[in-house]
Design an enzyme around this catalytic site. Structure first.
Site, PDB file in Angstrom:
ATOM      1  N   GLU A 174      -4.114  17.207  68.638  1.00  0.00           N
ATOM      2  CA  GLU A 174      -4.643  16.143  69.489  1.00  0.00           C
ATOM      3  C   GLU A 174      -5.896  15.520  68.878  1.00  0.00           C
ATOM      4  O   GLU A 174      -6.163  14.333  69.038  1.00  0.00           O
ATOM      5  CB  GLU A 174      -4.973  16.760  70.853  1.00  0.00           C
ATOM      6  CG  GLU A 174      -5.205  15.770  71.961  1.00  0.00           C
ATOM      7  CD  GLU A 174      -5.089  16.432  73.344  1.00  0.00           C
ATOM      8  OE1 GLU A 174      -4.830  17.643  73.415  1.00  0.00           O
ATOM      9  OE2 GLU A 174      -5.253  15.710  74.325  1.00  0.00           O
ATOM     10  N   GLU A 177     -19.028  14.676  76.976  1.00  0.00           N
ATOM     11  CA  GLU A 177     -20.200  15.554  77.150  1.00  0.00           C
ATOM     12  C   GLU A 177     -19.948  16.922  76.499  1.00  0.00           C
ATOM     13  O   GLU A 177     -20.830  17.488  75.854  1.00  0.00           O
ATOM     14  CB  GLU A 177     -20.516  15.757  78.640  1.00  0.00           C
ATOM     15  CG  GLU A 177     -21.030  14.524  79.358  1.00  0.00           C
ATOM     16  CD  GLU A 177     -19.909  13.620  79.851  1.00  0.00           C
ATOM     17  OE1 GLU A 177     -18.726  13.859  79.506  1.00  0.00           O
ATOM     18  OE2 GLU A 177     -20.208  12.653  80.571  1.00  0.00           O
ATOM     19  N   SER A 180     -13.755  16.209  77.203  1.00  0.00           N
ATOM     20  CA  SER A 180     -14.673  15.120  77.587  1.00  0.00           C
ATOM     21  C   SER A 180     -15.809  14.954  76.577  1.00  0.00           C
ATOM     22  O   SER A 180     -16.165  15.881  75.843  1.00  0.00           O
ATOM     23  CB  SER A 180     -15.235  15.369  78.988  1.00  0.00           C
ATOM     24  OG  SER A 180     -16.118  16.451  78.920  1.00  0.00           O
ATOM     25  N   SER A 228      -4.160  21.352  81.593  1.00  0.00           N
ATOM     26  CA  SER A 228      -5.208  21.161  82.609  1.00  0.00           C
ATOM     27  C   SER A 228      -4.730  21.500  84.007  1.00  0.00           C
ATOM     28  O   SER A 228      -3.571  21.294  84.348  1.00  0.00           O
ATOM     29  CB  SER A 228      -5.688  19.710  82.600  1.00  0.00           C
ATOM     30  OG  SER A 228      -6.161  19.369  81.339  1.00  0.00           O
TER      31      SER A 228
HETATM   32  C1  LIG Z   1      -5.719   9.823  79.682  1.00  0.00           C
HETATM   33  C2  LIG Z   1      -5.718  11.317  79.843  1.00  0.00           C
HETATM   34  C3  LIG Z   1      -4.616  12.032  79.433  1.00  0.00           C
HETATM   35  C4  LIG Z   1      -4.589  13.419  79.592  1.00  0.00           C
HETATM   36  N1  LIG Z   1      -3.446  14.075  79.219  1.00  0.00           N
HETATM   37  C5  LIG Z   1      -3.371  15.399  79.435  1.00  0.00           C
HETATM   38  C6  LIG Z   1      -2.145  16.090  79.154  1.00  0.00           C
HETATM   39  O1  LIG Z   1      -1.144  15.509  78.710  1.00  0.00           O
HETATM   40  N2  LIG Z   1      -2.088  17.421  79.419  1.00  0.00           N
HETATM   41  C7  LIG Z   1      -3.172  18.106  79.924  1.00  0.00           C
HETATM   42  O2  LIG Z   1      -3.051  19.309  80.099  1.00  0.00           O
HETATM   43  N3  LIG Z   1      -4.338  17.481  80.212  1.00  0.00           N
HETATM   44  C8  LIG Z   1      -4.464  16.154  80.001  1.00  0.00           C
HETATM   45  N4  LIG Z   1      -5.633  15.486  80.307  1.00  0.00           N
HETATM   46  C9  LIG Z   1      -6.736  16.242  80.932  1.00  0.00           C
HETATM   47  C10 LIG Z   1      -7.993  16.388  80.077  1.00  0.00           C
HETATM   48  O3  LIG Z   1      -7.787  17.306  79.047  1.00  0.00           O
HETATM   49  C11 LIG Z   1      -9.135  16.828  81.028  1.00  0.00           C
HETATM   50  O4  LIG Z   1      -9.296  15.794  81.982  1.00  0.00           O
HETATM   51  C12 LIG Z   1     -10.439  17.041  80.289  1.00  0.00           C
HETATM   52  O5  LIG Z   1     -10.346  18.183  79.488  1.00  0.00           O
HETATM   53  C13 LIG Z   1     -11.656  17.156  81.255  1.00  0.00           C
HETATM   54  O6  LIG Z   1     -11.440  18.152  82.208  1.00  0.00           O
HETATM   55  P1  LIG Z   1     -11.610  17.890  83.785  1.00  0.00           P
HETATM   56  O7  LIG Z   1     -10.832  16.658  84.137  1.00  0.00           O
HETATM   57  O8  LIG Z   1     -11.247  19.160  84.493  1.00  0.00           O
HETATM   58  O9  LIG Z   1     -13.133  17.560  84.036  1.00  0.00           O
HETATM   59  P2  LIG Z   1     -14.307  18.594  84.305  1.00  0.00           P
HETATM   60  O10 LIG Z   1     -14.226  19.697  83.327  1.00  0.00           O
HETATM   61  O11 LIG Z   1     -14.309  18.938  85.765  1.00  0.00           O
HETATM   62  O12 LIG Z   1     -15.568  17.712  83.967  1.00  0.00           O
HETATM   63  C14 LIG Z   1     -16.111  16.740  84.858  1.00  0.00           C
HETATM   64  C15 LIG Z   1     -17.394  16.174  84.192  1.00  0.00           C
HETATM   65  O13 LIG Z   1     -18.344  17.206  83.939  1.00  0.00           O
HETATM   66  C16 LIG Z   1     -18.677  17.246  82.559  1.00  0.00           C
HETATM   67  N5  LIG Z   1     -18.867  18.639  82.123  1.00  0.00           N
HETATM   68  C17 LIG Z   1     -18.026  19.684  82.345  1.00  0.00           C
HETATM   69  N6  LIG Z   1     -18.513  20.799  81.767  1.00  0.00           N
HETATM   70  C18 LIG Z   1     -19.671  20.438  81.154  1.00  0.00           C
HETATM   71  C19 LIG Z   1     -20.645  21.133  80.386  1.00  0.00           C
HETATM   72  N7  LIG Z   1     -20.520  22.436  80.111  1.00  0.00           N
HETATM   73  N8  LIG Z   1     -21.708  20.430  79.911  1.00  0.00           N
HETATM   74  C20 LIG Z   1     -21.856  19.112  80.182  1.00  0.00           C
HETATM   75  N9  LIG Z   1     -20.975  18.395  80.912  1.00  0.00           N
HETATM   76  C21 LIG Z   1     -19.910  19.050  81.395  1.00  0.00           C
HETATM   77  C22 LIG Z   1     -17.496  16.622  81.853  1.00  0.00           C
HETATM   78  O14 LIG Z   1     -17.830  16.131  80.593  1.00  0.00           O
HETATM   79  C23 LIG Z   1     -17.109  15.532  82.827  1.00  0.00           C
HETATM   80  O15 LIG Z   1     -17.899  14.397  82.665  1.00  0.00           O
HETATM   81  C24 LIG Z   1      -5.704  14.112  80.155  1.00  0.00           C
HETATM   82  C25 LIG Z   1      -6.833  13.395  80.575  1.00  0.00           C
HETATM   83  C26 LIG Z   1      -6.837  12.002  80.427  1.00  0.00           C
HETATM   84  C27 LIG Z   1      -8.051  11.250  80.889  1.00  0.00           C
END
Ligand SMILES: Cc1cc2nc3c(=O)[nH]c(=O)nc-3n(C[C@H](O)[C@H](O)[C@H](O)COP(=O)(O)OP(=O)(O)OC[C@H]3O[C@@H](n4cnc5c(N)ncnc54)[C@H](O)[C@@H]3O)c2cc1C
Length: 391
Positions: free
Chosen positions: A240, A369, A367, A125
């Site tokens: 995962e 969604e 996520s 990420s």
């Molecule tokens: C506890 C935890 C551990 C993690 N560990 C790791 C790790 O070890 N390594 C790593 O690389 N990552 C890690 N992550 C990151 C995780 O994979 C991302 O946070 C996740 O994929 C969501 O991406 P984002 O945070 O960029 O949110 P965004 O993609 O910006 O999304 C924000 C919101 O918009 C919604 N959304 C986005 N696109 C759409 C769509 N097309 N339709 C509807 N809704 C949408 C999402 O569901 C969310 O509610 C971790 C996250 C957490 C919470």
């Protein structure tokens, strides 16, 4: 239950009675102590033969059937043994990636080190690339026998303790976004790597940001070919959303007793509303375990369909939230007690920390969604999200 499985259950039960750390919920009052205890517990589990049941048979403790793995997870949960939070990415994600896509040389170099406790993190990420992983911008430029890497990763679980990182980079911006990605194994001690832990709502630092400034990674650390990073990343992500969820589901079932104790200890055992919620939750937890069993069986039989993993992930994270919510509701003022180091898990001994953490699981690993979109569009064939949708 066959005799062989019953024997395994008795064997691990006896082993845990002697080896399980008893005071792990209260003993780690610093992050350093937490890491030390996690490493010691991992080493014990490796020696006992219970740390890597999902690895092939040639590894000590590996080659267990799905039914055997289930017994191991059930018994670890029943004994209230600590989860392997620190070795988790190493033994599941790094293993799956190297096993499926790594060269023989990479497997021989790294798998024994993982068993000796080398810690890995996952650098996928980025600030604008989580749900849309193919939008990553961390750039790797090839110069002779090295890649020079610049960029930033975020939310990397336990990166502050890691020796190595599964790093997804961009080597080309030509063609479709997925085509120009390259998968590298990065030493966290290399010059140019800066790790900054992220302070979380429940007071701990479970994950971190990783800043990469001119980091030189040898080409021999590339998994797959240049440009094949997206396909390699799928092996990491499949881990995962597979065995991890099975372990977590069984852990949650094992922890139902904690909820029942909280209900009893807070004088709510004759509260019809609470009992109804507890009963409903118990069936929900059973259903999640059954779903994760079914899903893994399909994966092993090669009959897994798109959306199957998303169903289990959403069912688990919903159930976890309901579980922690009930704990906080009946736990009264005790539920607010802030224990020593908790970290992201369902098993901290502190209902409020568990409640806050339960929301993380609706995001981690993709996520909720986005999982729903996968189920709706790719599994059920419903209308696709309009193109150009953005937050
Ligand atoms: C506890 C935890 C551990 C993690 N560990 C790791 C790790 O070890 N390594 C790593 O690389 N990552 C890690 N992550 C990151 C995780 O994979 C991302 O946070 C996740 O994929 C969501 O991406 P984002 O945070 O960029 O949110 P965004 O993609 O910006 O999304 C924000 C919101 O918009 C919604 N959304 C986005 N696109 C759409 C769509 N097309 N339709 C509807 N809704 C949408 C999402 O569901 C969310 O509610 C971790 C996250 C957490 C919470």
């Amino acid at each position: 239950m066959t005799d062989a499985l019953e024997n395994l259950r008795n064997e691990i039960r006896a082993w845990l009675a002697v080896n399980r750390p008893n005071d792990w919920r209260t003993s780690a009052d610093t992050h350093e102590k937490f890491a030390k205890e996690q490493r010691a517990w991992f080493a014990k589990l490796v020696a006992g033969g219970y740390a890597i049941p999902h690895w092939p048979k040639k590894w000590p403790g590996g080659g267990r059937s799905l039914a055997e793995q289930k017994v191991i997870y059930e018994e670890l949960a029943r004994a209230d043994a600590p989860r392997l939070l620190l070795s988790f990415v190493s033994t599941y994600h790094a293993f799956a990636t190297l096993n499926e896509c790594g060269s023989e040389e990479q497997q021989a170099r790294y798998l024994p080190k993982i068993l000796k406790g080398e810690t890995w993190c996952q650098g996928f990420s980025e600030p604008n690339a989580g749900s849309d992983l193919a939008a990553i911008k961390t750039k790797a430029v090839r110069k002779g026998n090295i890649y020079v890497v610049d960029g930033q990763k975020v939310w990397s679980t336990m990166a502050q303790y890691a020796d190595k990182c599964l790093l997804l980079t961009r080597t080309s911006s030509e063609g479709p976004k997925q085509a120009g990605m390259t998968y590298l194994l990065m030493d966290m001690k290399l010059p140019g790597v800066t790790v900054r832990p992220i302070h979380q709502i429940q007071g701990d630092e479970e994950f971190a940001e990783i800043f990469l400034d001119g980091v030189e990674i040898p080409v021999s650390e590339r998994v797959g070919d240049e440009g094949d990073g997206w396909a390699v990343a799928q092996a990491t992500l499949a881990s995962e959303r597979g065995l991890t969820l099975m372990e977590l589901s069984y852990r949650m079932r094992g922890n139902m007793y904690r909820l029942a104790e909280t209900v009893r200890d807070h004088g709510r055992a004759d509260d019809a509303g609470v009992l109804r919620d507890l009963g409903r939750l118990a069936t929900q937890v059973d259903a999640v375990c059954a779903l994760s069993d079914h899903f893994l069986q399909k994966r092993m039989d090669g009959t897994e369909a798109i959306g199957d993993a998303s169903i289990v992930k959403n069912a688990y994270s919903r159930c976890l939230r309901a579980w922690a919510d009930l704990g906080v509701r009946v736990g009264g003022i005790d539920a607010q007690y802030r224990g020593p180091i908790t970290f992201g898990d369902l098993n901290t001994g502190n209902w409020m920390a568990d409640f806050m953490n339960s929301y993380a699981w609706t995001i981690a690993g993709g996520s909720e969604e986005v999982q729903r979109n996968i189920i709706a569009e790719r599994m059920l064939g419903m209308a696709r999200e309009p193109k150009g949708w953005s937050l």
